[in-house]
Design an enzyme around this catalytic site. Structure first.
Site, PDB file in Angstrom:
ATOM      1  N   ARG A 161      -5.270   1.958  17.050  1.00 23.89           N
ATOM      2  CA  ARG A 161      -6.207   2.871  16.385  1.00 23.89           C
ATOM      3  C   ARG A 161      -5.424   3.932  15.624  1.00 23.89           C
ATOM      4  NH1 ARG A 161     -11.205   6.144  19.194  1.00 23.89           N
ATOM      5  NH2 ARG A 161      -9.595   6.888  20.619  1.00 23.89           N
ATOM      6  N   ASP A 450     -10.332  13.813  26.026  1.00 27.06           N
ATOM      7  CA  ASP A 450      -9.520  13.638  24.832  1.00 27.06           C
ATOM      8  C   ASP A 450     -10.101  14.517  23.732  1.00 27.06           C
ATOM      9  OD1 ASP A 450     -11.746  12.303  23.856  1.00 27.06           O
ATOM     10  OD2 ASP A 450     -10.771  10.347  23.711  1.00 27.06           O
TER      11      ASP A 450
END
Length: 544
Positions: A161, A450
C-alpha cells in the site's frame, strides 16, 4: 529530474539507484500534473459538500452501472484465496512476523501504519526487496535473530500500500520540463520504487506486483492509477494486465462511485476493501460544517452494525460480486494482550463477532492487525467458505442501498461522554507522539491505532466543539475543555525530566483539532513542519 534532498540512510545505495530515480522521474513527468488537478477537484467537491450539497450516484456514469456485461480482471496468481490478510508496517521485524503468520496475504503498509520518516520510506523498500527474494533476515540490538521460516511458496502474497495522492515526499525533489521544482509525490515514489525493484522478481516467483490503493475519492483518480499501471508495465516490457490493485473504499465520495472505480481499473482490478476507519473519518470531515445532522457520539459507539455502515458494506459486497471482484472486509481494532488473558478473551470474542458478520454478509476475506488474531478470523471464514477460495457466486440481489441509506447517520448513537472526550484527546496525543518517533501502528488501550483511527479522534473533538455538544454528564465540549484535558494528559504522560516529543505532539493536536483551519489530514502539517526536519530515529538494520 528527480533529486535526492534527504540524508543518506541505510539502504539508500540499494534502493535509490540511478535507474530507479530515472523511473520515478518518468512517472512524475507523465502524471504529476494530473495528480495536482485531481487534488484541486477534491477541494472543490469538499467545499460543495460543506455548503450543503450531498453526494449522489452520478448520472453521467449511469451507463457504466447499468451495463451488465463488463467484469474486472479478478485475482492474479496468489490472490485467489484472501480469507485472512494481515496488515502492518514494513520494518524488518514486523515484516518477518507477517510472513511467518499463516495469513493468505500481507498488506505491506507504507501508508497509515508507517510513519514516513526518510529512514522508514527507504528502509521499508529495502525490507520489501529482500522479502520478495526470500532474503529477509533481522538482528535486534540485543543479538536476537529473526528469519522467515515459512517456505517461500507458502508465505503470504504481498500487496503493497503506497501513500495517498494527498501526500508528498519532501526528501525527493521533482523538476518538471518547465523548470519548476516541487516535492515528489509520495504515491508515485512508493509505487515506483517498489515496482521498479520487484515487479519482475514477483512474477518470476509465481505471483505479481499487487497494490492496495488508498484514499481514492472517485473514478477519475482510479483512472489515473490505471494509466500509471499501463505506463509502468510498458516501460519495463511487462504484459499489460499483470498488475493487480485492490481499492480501499474509505471515503464517502468513493462509496457513491464503487462501480465506476472498478470499471476504470477493470484490466488491473482484483477487488475492493471496506476501509472502515478512514470511511468514518471521511464522513466526519466532509460534513463538518453541516451541523448536528452528521454529529456522532463517542468513538466506540460508531460500530459496524449501525445502519449507515451496514448499507456501505453490503453495497460494497454486492457491487464487487456483480463485477467479479473480491470484497475484503475491514480491520477490527481489538488486539490480544498476552499478559492479560481476560482482556485477550474479550478481544477475541469481539473479533469473532466482527468476522462472523463479514463472512455471513458475503465478504471473501478480512483484515487483522496481529498474528494472534488469525486463527479466530480464519475459523469464521472457514466456517462459511469451506474449501472454496471465495464466495464470488453470492451476488446479494437483496441489497438495495440508496443514497439516503449511505448518509443516514442519525440512526447511530450520538451520546457523548466525559470519558469519550478524554479518550479522544489521550489516544490522539499518544499516537502522534509515537508517529513523531517513527512508529505508525501503536497498541493503545487494547486497540491497534494508526493514522486513520487518530484522525477519527481528532475530528470528533472538532465536530463536538463546533456543535457545542453537551456530554451525558452535562459538560459542554469547547476549546477550553479540550485544552484543559490536553494539559492534564500531557502532564500525566511526560516523563519527570520532560519529554519534548509529547509537547510537540500536543502542539500538533492543538493545530489539527483546535486551529482556525481544519486540515484535511493531520499528517500533512505534522509531516511538513515536524517530521521532515526532525532527526531520523535510530533504525534497526537488516542482518548482513
Amino acid at each position: 529530474m528527480i533529486e535526492i534532498t534527504g540524508p543518506t540512510v541505510p539502504g539508500s545505495d540499494e534502493i535509490l539507484t540511478p535507474e530507479a530515480l530515472s523511473f520515478l522521474d518518468h512517472l512524475h513527468q507523465a502524471f504529476a500534473a494530473r495528480r495536482q488537478e485531481l487534488l484541486a477537484e477534491r477541494q472543490q467537491h469538499r467545499g460543495e459538500a460543506g455548503n450543503g450539497r450531498d453526494p449522489k450516484f452520478l448520472s453521467a456514469t449511469a451507463a457504466v452501472r447499468e451495463d451488465p456485461t463488463w467484469r474486472v480482471a479478478g485475482a492474479g496468481p496468489g490472490l485467489e484465496d484472501r480469507r485472512v490478510e494481515i496488515t502492518g508496517p514494513t520494518d524488518p521485524k514486523m515484516a518477518i512476523n507477517a510472513l511467518n503468520s499463516g495469513a493468505r496475504v500481507w498488506l505491506a503498509d507504507q501508508e497509515d501504519a508507517t510513519s514516513p520518516t526518510w529512514a522508514n520510506v527507504v528502509g521499508g523498500q529495502r525490507t520489501l526487496r529482500a522479502a520478495v527474494r526470500g532474503e529477509l533476515e533481522f538482528a535486534s540490538p540485543e543479538g536476537k535473530e529473526y528469519r522467515v521460516t515459512t517456505p517461500q511458496e507458502h508465505t503470504p502474497t504481498i500487496v503493497m500500500r503506497p501513500r495517498g495522492w494527498h501526500l508528498v515526499e519532501k526528501h525527493l525533489a521533482f523538476t518538471d520540463r518547465a523548470g519548476r521544482t516541487a516535492p515528489a509525490s509520495a504515491s508515485l515514489t512508493d509505487f515506483g520504487l517498489y515496482f521498479w525493484h520487484n515487479a519482475q522478481a514477483l512474477v518470476d516467483g509465481g505471483r505479481g506486483p499487487y497494490f492496495y490503493l488508498p484514499k481514492l475519492e472517485g473514478h477519475q483518480e482510479a483512472r489515473l492509477w490505471n494509466d500509471i499501471f499501463v505506463f509502468a508495465q510498458q516501460r519495463i516490457g511487462m504484459p499489460v494486465g499483470t498488475v493487480r490493485a485492490t481499492v480501499l473504499i474509505e471515503t464517502i465520495p468513493a462509496a457513491f462511485e464503487m462501480e465506476e472505480i472498478l470499471y476504470e481499473l477493470r484490466d488491473h482490478c482484483a477487488g475492493l476493501n471496506a476501509g472502515r476507519w478512514d470511511y468514518i473519518f471521511s464522513i466526519i470531515k466532509t460534513f463538518l460544517g453541516r451541523g448536528r445532522r452528521f454529529a456522532f457520539g463517542d468513538r466506540d459507539r460508531i460500530t459496524m452494525t449501525v445502519p449507515f455502515m451496514r448499507a456501505y458494506t453490503e453495497l460494497l459486497v454486492a457491487t464487487c460480486h456483480k463485477r467479479g471482484a473480491h470484497a475484503i472486509g475491514g480491520m477490527s481494532a481489538f488486539i490480544p494482550n498476552r499478559r492479560d488473558p481476560e482482556a485477550t478473551e474479550r478481544a477475541l470474542a469481539k473479533v469473532a463477532d466482527d468476522k462472523r458478520r463479514e463472512a455471513g454478509d458475503g465478504f471473501d476475506g478480512t483484515w487483522v492487525a496481529h498474528p494472534d488474531l488469525i486463527p479466530t478470523a480464519l475459523a469464521e471464514f472457514d466456517a462459511v467458505l469451506g474449501e472454496r477460495p471465495n464466495q464470488l457466486s453470492r451476488k446479494r440481489p437483496d441489497v438495495h442501498a440508496t443514497a439516503d441509506d449511505l448518509l443516514d447517520v442519525t440512526t447511530a448513537d450520538s451520546t457523548v461522554t466525559d470519558a469519550g472526550v478524554r479518550s479522544n484527546v489521550s489516544v490522539a496525543l499518544r499516537y502522534i507522539e509515537a508517529w513523531l518517533g517513527g512508529t505508525g501502528a501503536v497498541a493503545i488501550d487494547g486497540l491497534m491505532e494508526d493514522a486513520a483511527t487518530a484522525e477519527i479522534s481528532r475530528s470528533l473533538l472538532r465536530q463536538w466543539i463546533d456543535n457545542r455538544v453537551t456530554t451525558q454528564e452535562g459538560t459542554t465540549v469547547d476549546r477550553a475543555l479540550v485544552e484543559r484535558i490536553l494539559d492534564e494528559e500531557l502532564d500525566r504522560l511526560r516523563s519527570p525530566e520532560g519529554d519534548d516529543r509529547f509537547a510537540e505532539a500536543a502542539d500538533i493536536l492543538r493545530e489539527v483539532s483546535l486551529g482556525e483551519e481544519f486540515p484535511t489530514f493531520l499528517t500533512i502539517p505534522a509531516y511538513a513542519r515536524h517530521l521532515v526536519d526532525a532527526p531520523e530515529p535510530e533504525r534497526l538494520a537488516l542482518a548482513g
